[in-house]
Design a protein around this motif. Structure first.
Motif, PDB file in Angstrom:
ATOM      1  N   SER A  81       0.756  -1.316   0.029  1.00 39.83           N
ATOM      2  CA  SER A  81      -0.050  -0.174  -0.126  1.00 39.83           C
ATOM      3  C   SER A  81       0.717   1.108  -0.005  1.00 39.83           C
ATOM      4  CB  SER A  81      -0.970  -0.050   1.319  1.00 39.83           C
ATOM      5  OG  SER A  81       0.003   0.014   2.421  1.00 39.83           O
ATOM      6  N   VAL A  82       0.470   2.137  -0.844  1.00 42.50           N
ATOM      7  CA  VAL A  82       1.274   3.472  -0.926  1.00 42.50           C
ATOM      8  C   VAL A  82       0.285   4.662  -0.669  1.00 42.50           C
ATOM      9  CG1 VAL A  82       3.000   2.196  -2.323  1.00 42.50           C
ATOM     10  CG2 VAL A  82       1.260   3.773  -3.228  1.00 42.50           C
ATOM     11  N   PRO A  83       0.765   5.768  -0.330  1.00 45.82           N
ATOM     12  CA  PRO A  83       0.045   7.050  -0.202  1.00 45.82           C
ATOM     13  C   PRO A  83      -0.684   7.099  -1.586  1.00 45.82           C
ATOM     14  CG  PRO A  83       2.037   7.441   0.953  1.00 45.82           C
ATOM     15  CD  PRO A  83       2.250   6.175   0.222  1.00 45.82           C
ATOM     16  N   ALA A  84      -1.967   7.331  -1.522  1.00 45.05           N
ATOM     17  CA  ALA A  84      -2.627   7.477  -2.957  1.00 45.05           C
ATOM     18  C   ALA A  84      -2.069   8.649  -3.727  1.00 45.05           C
ATOM     19  CB  ALA A  84      -4.304   7.471  -2.624  1.00 45.05           C
ATOM     20  N   ALA A  85      -1.623   9.787  -3.257  1.00 48.81           N
ATOM     21  CA  ALA A  85      -1.118  10.958  -3.891  1.00 48.81           C
ATOM     22  C   ALA A  85       0.379  10.580  -4.420  1.00 48.81           C
ATOM     23  CB  ALA A  85      -0.963  12.040  -2.910  1.00 48.81           C
TER      24      ALA A  85
END
Length: 324
Positions: free
Chosen positions: A161-165
């Motif tokens: 999972s990565v920051p959406a931005a």
């Protein structure tokens, strides 16, 4: 969180969702018995990094939940091999974001044999999922080649999972900057690891890059990893043709690409081995960051080499190598 080497090529599917409360991914919806599928069986298994399989459909079998110790899986009687697409093998799942920021998830689902090994797999990207939100969807097995083992279960094999931005843009989607940065699947030989970085000009004007990508190494909680030297070039790690080429300005017309790379060894000696699941990449000092997931197994070497941006090899004859 583990890195999985697929036994058969993964088929990528992208679900771009606006996470508002608990919602379902429309194109992949599928309820019990929908479209002639086998009845769905609930799976009482715990979540893996926020992703949980809730039910499965295995046609021509009588599914039953597995016992403890088989995370995210189900067992059933043998299924026929060489199943066509849309055969009904599927799993409902949910993604729960308990973080304080919106995340984009990449989930690898394994369709497993009776021995637990992956017969086939499917990689799905879900996001952005807002903080405290839940997204529900269905993953379906694609066709299998003749002679493949029977499928008896479905499990969550890997979650990142990565920051959406900071999520890499999906194929066909160009970010506002006009530059898309992605990483390939990498290569490994005799303990030497190399992952390629690709910078594509997907905009409508020329872009010029020079120098090295700016990197920040991150752990599973997206916190900086200390104690690793980031080297320009790879001469202190291995001699690979082109990896130590000096920086040159590369001007990319729309549709053209530049490439760089990460190089390391997984040698383990005295000390504690270091694993780096995430790397934040800035293509240029003022570029917006993109977070990739190369899963660097650095061993105890404490070194990571990075190559300078250069014109992608297949384009060297089109625009020249750039201006020094």
């Amino acid at each position: 969180m583990r890195r999985t080497t697929p036994l058969l090529p993964a088929v990528a599917a992208v679900l771009l969702l606006t996470a508002c409360g608990a919602q379902r991914a429309g194109p992949h919806d599928g309820g019990a018995g929908a479209g002639g599928e086998a009845p769905r069986t609930a799976v009482p298994e715990p979540a893996v990094d926020g992703v949980r399989i809730t039910s499965v459909a295995l046609p021509s079998a009588s599914p039953s939940a597995t016992g403890a110790g088989t995370t995210g899986g189900v067992r059933a009687e043998p299924l026929p091999t060489g199943l066509p697409a849309g055969s009904g093998v599927s799993a409902d799942y949910e993604v729960v974001n308990s973080a304080a920021e919106a995340l984009t998830y990449t989930v690898l689902f394994d369709f497993t044999s009776g021995a637990g090994g992956a017969v086939s797999n499917q990689k799905v990207t879900v996001g952005p999922v807002g903080p405290g939100r839940t997204v529900r969807a269905t993953v379906r097995m694609e066709s299998l080649p003749p002679g493949a083992p029977s499928v008896k279960g479905v499990k969550v094999a890997e979650v990142t999972s990565v920051p959406a931005a900071e999520a890499p843009s999906a194929a066909g989607v160009c970010p506002p900057s006009g530059i898309r940065v992605t990483a390939d699947d990498g290569d490994a030989a005799m303990g030497l690891r190399v992952v390629g970085l690709i910078l594509e000009n997907c905009g409508d004007r020329d872009h010029t890059v020079k120098g090295y990508p700016r990197l920040t190494l991150l752990d599973e909680d997206h916190r900086p990893v200390d104690g690793v030297r980031i080297l320009h070039g790879g001469g202190d790690i291995a001699l690979v043709p082109g990896f130590d080429d000096p920086p040159r300005a590369v001007t990319l017309a729309p549709g053209e690409r530049a490439s760089s790379g990460l190089m390391w060894r997984n040698t383990t000696g005295s000390g504690t081995a270091v694993g780096v699941p995430y790397v934040r990449v800035r293509a240029t000092p003022d570029a917006a960051p993109v977070m990739i997931t190369p899963h660097l197994d650095l061993g105890t070497t404490g070194k990571l080499g990075v190559g300078a941006w250069r014109r992608a090899p297949e384009q060297r004859g089109t625009r020249g190598a750039g201006t020094p």
